[in-house]
Scaffold this active site. Structure first.
Site, PDB file in Angstrom:
ATOM      1  CD  GLU A 521    -111.546   9.654  31.168  1.00  0.00           C
ATOM      2  OE1 GLU A 521    -111.912   9.412  32.334  1.00  0.00           O
ATOM      3  OE2 GLU A 521    -111.666   8.819  30.238  1.00  0.00           O
ATOM      4  CG  HIS A 592    -105.606   4.298  40.049  1.00  0.00           C
ATOM      5  ND1 HIS A 592    -105.740   3.069  39.444  1.00  0.00           N
ATOM      6  CD2 HIS A 592    -106.855   4.796  40.171  1.00  0.00           C
ATOM      7  CE1 HIS A 592    -107.020   2.822  39.218  1.00  0.00           C
ATOM      8  NE2 HIS A 592    -107.712   3.859  39.644  1.00  0.00           N
TER       9      HIS A 592
END
Length: 805
Positions: A521, A592
């Site tokens: 990321e 998640h």
């Protein structure tokens, strides 16, 4: 002298004493000849670089002097690192440079190159002009107080001194921070002390190289055909990106990410013209870099050529830098130059080095003082005598001190509005006009291209769409409208995204504009930062909100600060798509199913959008793209995963969470300005106002339907924008009922609800208010998630309690 710390006076007196003892070689050397052997560095150029080193040193001394009476605010100096003057000399002044805080001599050389109109160091040989006491050409005589610095060095000195005293006339940050930066010098400001600017450098290198290869066969619209955004520097097609950092920074995650990404791209065959410059003084504040560790780390990086040089030796540093720059420029591949340096006067301020270094170690560094090494080189080659160099040193010091006294009286930032003015400019009328212009193009001259991009099945004729489908269509329209837009991230290309949101985009627009990245990321955001700086419109995707926390500083410390610390001279427009929030069935954990957005709301200047409905999603995404293009905004587009494929609201098959996609003719009327909420009336809409966002909108509308059956009328307000909050809309809707229920799917501590209630109070709201929020917990797996998240029942019960109060 070394009993406590090497003070500025110690360093100055030692250098002056040693210079006075140096004797020039018997035969004076022709200044146009190489200063040593076959070196490309002539005697005149070496003398010129010595001046740059001296200016940098005198600036360090002036900074300590200013700090001694509380007029200087930045004392991390470049003493011991002045060898980076040679690196600047090997580069072109059009090569973008992202510099760390010990780059004074580099900045001086770059300023001199630009002041003299050079495209390379070799464009102007000072040996062709008389070499006077302090510069390349005869200097202007001042008011009887001595000769003035050569223009470039004088400008550099004034720039840096203005930064030290926080003057509003400082050319890049305007008194907001002491940074190295100036647009005409192609020096991009960084605030990094831990190499967080390196991922941006990799992104910039990739963007520069992609600009060379925009005729890729699979690209429908070449980026080169796009109009270049206003006020954006366009780097030469053969530019080399240079970024410097300290030895301790090689251990930081952002440096590791950048070096890994550069090597990864090289391994895949993509070119990346980046020169990493590691200036190794052996210390990270007080922590030693283990002997041999930095070299071992840098040598081991696959895909990156390793070169090393003694940074105190001007001849060696220039020769190796010249080799490195030529190699990167020719091959368009990354390299790292490991420059050994010393650190003089400690880390910063009154750093007492003897607490962690022996006097023997400090003395050894003093013997390697780059100014002394260069002076010995010049006298040994017969270019100058020690007395001449001492005179140069003293004269430059006098001139630097004179400039320091002048900038002391310059104004400082005086009010909050002045401080934040360049942070995040908002021009909503221009953004709205940009959307209208895009609609006119898509509905007129671009209609055929649009039909072709959608294979004749334009989304407005496809029937009601889900949230995911609507975002996909809006991304496609964005790619058509903004030829310099690129969509990238993990799995967004071939797979079309984990949830299918980018499905088909790569096939329609080509792999140069929609592509997969490596799984990191920090690097994904770094690529976006560099691409935005180069004039592109990057739309990176972070696959899950939980993954953002690995890379938050790329948004906070790098993206959000660029306009603030450059007064808008540089910008990095981005729309960061993040799939997030909770309520996914079958998923748990803190990745998640993550409902933590506090870090985003805390970043000054950031725009945070959370679309709940398909029609809002398309309009809000168009707004974010337009705002990024027009104002250079950094936008986070937070997409509720649980709503991606939702179709129904109250009962299975009702289709009430689907929406028609607005065609270009309706874009203007459907435009959603940043910071405007959306209201829904349920029943009489007179009894209670429910303020919410994201998944909370769907839950609150369901709860409102239940309340309506009990005779309670609700106003459900979808914030749509978490930053900036739609305060005016909130006050209007709250005042209408006098009872506010805040439904916050994020956590009670640090959640969005805190900001909503604070905004109401600050605006003078005096009615009743109650909050329903998620528990301060990570989201567990399976049915347990219902125990910590906001539910429809909790909303209805909260409304009843509020109404009964």
């Amino acid at each position: 002298m070394l009993s406590n710390v090497t003070t500025q006076n110690d360093l100055d007196e030692r250098l002056r004493a040693t210079l006075g003892t140096l004797v020039a070689a018997e035969h004076r050397q022709d200044p146009s000849r190489a200063v040593s052997g076959e070196s490309p560095l002539t005697g005149a150029r070496a003398l010129d670089l010595f001046d740059a080193q001296v200016v940098s040193r005198q600036l360090d001394l002036a900074g300590r002097w200013l700090r001694s009476f509380d007029e200087g605010f930045y004392t991390i100096g470049s003493a011991g690192h002045e060898g980076n003057a040679a690196i600047a000399a090997a580069l072109r002044p059009t090569d973008p440079a992202l510099l760390h805080y010990r780059s004074g001599a580099f900045y001086c050389v770059r300023a001199a190159q630009v002041a003299e109109g050079r495209t390379t160091w070799a464009d102007h040989d000072p040996a062709t002009a008389p070499v006077d006491l302090v510069g390349r050409a005869p200097a202007t005589t001042g008011d009887g107080a001595g000769r003035l610095l050569a223009p470039g060095y004088a400008e550099a000195a004034r720039d840096m001194l203005r930064g030290m005293v926080a003057s509003v006339r400082e050319p890049i940050a305007g008194g907001r921070h002491k940074v190295f930066g100036r647009v005409d010098l192609a020096v991009v400001p960084t605030t990094s002390t831990i190499a967080s600017h390196l991922p941006r450098a990799v992104g910039l290198g990739l963007a520069v190289e992609r600009s060379r290869r925009l005729d890729d066969a699979d690209q429908q619209v070449t980026l080169d055909a796009a109009p270049w955004p206003p006020d954006v520097a366009r780097w030469p097609s053969d530019a080399v990106v240079v970024c410097s950092f300290g030895d301790a920074s090689v251990n930081h995650a952002s440096a590791t990410a950048a070096l890994n990404t550069a090597g990864w791209y090289d391994h895949t065959g993509l070119r990346l013209p980046v020169l990493f410059l590691c200036e190794d003084n052996g210390l990270g504040i007080s922590v030693r870099s283990p002997k041999g560790w930095v070299a071992a780390v840098l040598r081991a990086k696959p895909g990156i050529r390793y070169l090393t040089a003694d940074g105190t030796n001007l001849v060696e540093a220039y020769a190796v830098a010249d080799e490195a720059v030529r190699w990167v420029r020719r091959h368009r591949r990354p390299a790292v130059l490991h420059l050994s340096t010393v650190r003089l006067m400690g880390h910063a301020g009154a750093d007492a080095e003897t607490a962690y270094r022996t006097t023997t170690e400090i003395a050894a560094d003093l013997d390697r003082d780059p100014l002394l090494v260069t002076a010995r080189l010049l006298t040994g080659a017969g270019v100058a005598a020690g007395a001449d160099l001492l005179a140069r040193y003293d004269e430059i010091g006098w001139q630097v001190r004179r400039i320091a006294e002048e900038v002391l009286d310059e104004p400082k930032l005086a009010d909050p509005a002045e401080v934040v003015a360049p942070l995040a400019p908002r021009r909503p009328a221009r953004v709205a006009q940009a959307v209208a212009d895009a609609a006119a193009r898509a509905d007129g001259p671009g209609a055929a291209a649009r039909a072709g991009a959608f294979d004749g099945k334009v989304p407005e004729l496809a029937g009601p769409l889900t949230l995911a489908q609507s975002i996909n269509a809006a991304l496609a329209d964005g790619l058509l409208e903004h030829p310099r837009m690129a969509v990238f991230g993990e799995d967004v290309g071939a797979k079309g995204g984990v949830y299918g949101v980018t499905k088909g985009l790569r096939e329609r627009f080509g792999s140069a504009r929609v592509f997969d990245t490596l799984l990191d990321e920090t690097s994904i955001l770094g690529l976006g930062l560099g691409a935005g700086l180069a004039g592109m419109l990057p739309v990176p995707e972070i696959q899950y909100l939980g993954y953002l926390h690995n890379a938050e500083d790329q948004l906070r410390g790098e993206a959000a600060t660029m306009q603030f610390f450059s007064q808008g001279a540089y910008r990095n427009p981005m729309v960061v798509r993040i799939a997030g929030l909770a309520y996914q069935q079958g998923f748990g954990g803190h990745f998640h199913n993550d409902n933590s957005v506090a870090v985003l709301r805390d970043v000054p200047g950031l725009v945070v959008a959370v679309p709940a409905r398909p029609d809002d999603a398309a309009s809000m995404l168009r707004t974010c793209l337009a705002s990024a293009a027009v104002d250079g905004s950094v936008c986070v587009f937070l997409e509720p995963i649980a709503l991606y494929h939702a179709r129904d609201l109250r009962t299975a098959g009702d289709g009430e969470w689907l929406a028609e996609y607005a065609g270009p003719s309706a874009w203007t009327s459907a435009h959603v300005p940043i910071g405007r909420a959306r209201g829904y009336g349920v029943g009489s809409a007179e009894d209670i106002t429910i303020i919410t966002f994201g998944n909370g909108v769907r839950l609150s509308l369901r709860a409102a339907a239940v309340l309506a059956e009990e005779g309670v009328g609700s106003r459900v307000v979808d914030l749509r924008w978490l930053v900036p909050l739609p305060v005016a809309d909130l006050i209007r809707e709250a005042t209408a009922t006098g009872r506010v229920l805040v439904v916050d799917e994020t956590r009670r501590c640090g959640g969005v609800g805190e900001g909503i209630i604070a905004a109401l109070v600050d605006a003078g709201y005096v009615g009743a208010v109650r909050r329903i929020a998620a528990v301060d917990s990570f989201v567990p797996l399976g049915p347990a998630a219902r125990q910590v998240l906001v539910s429809e029942d909790a909303i209805t019960q909260g409304a009843r309690t509020l109404l009964a109060g």
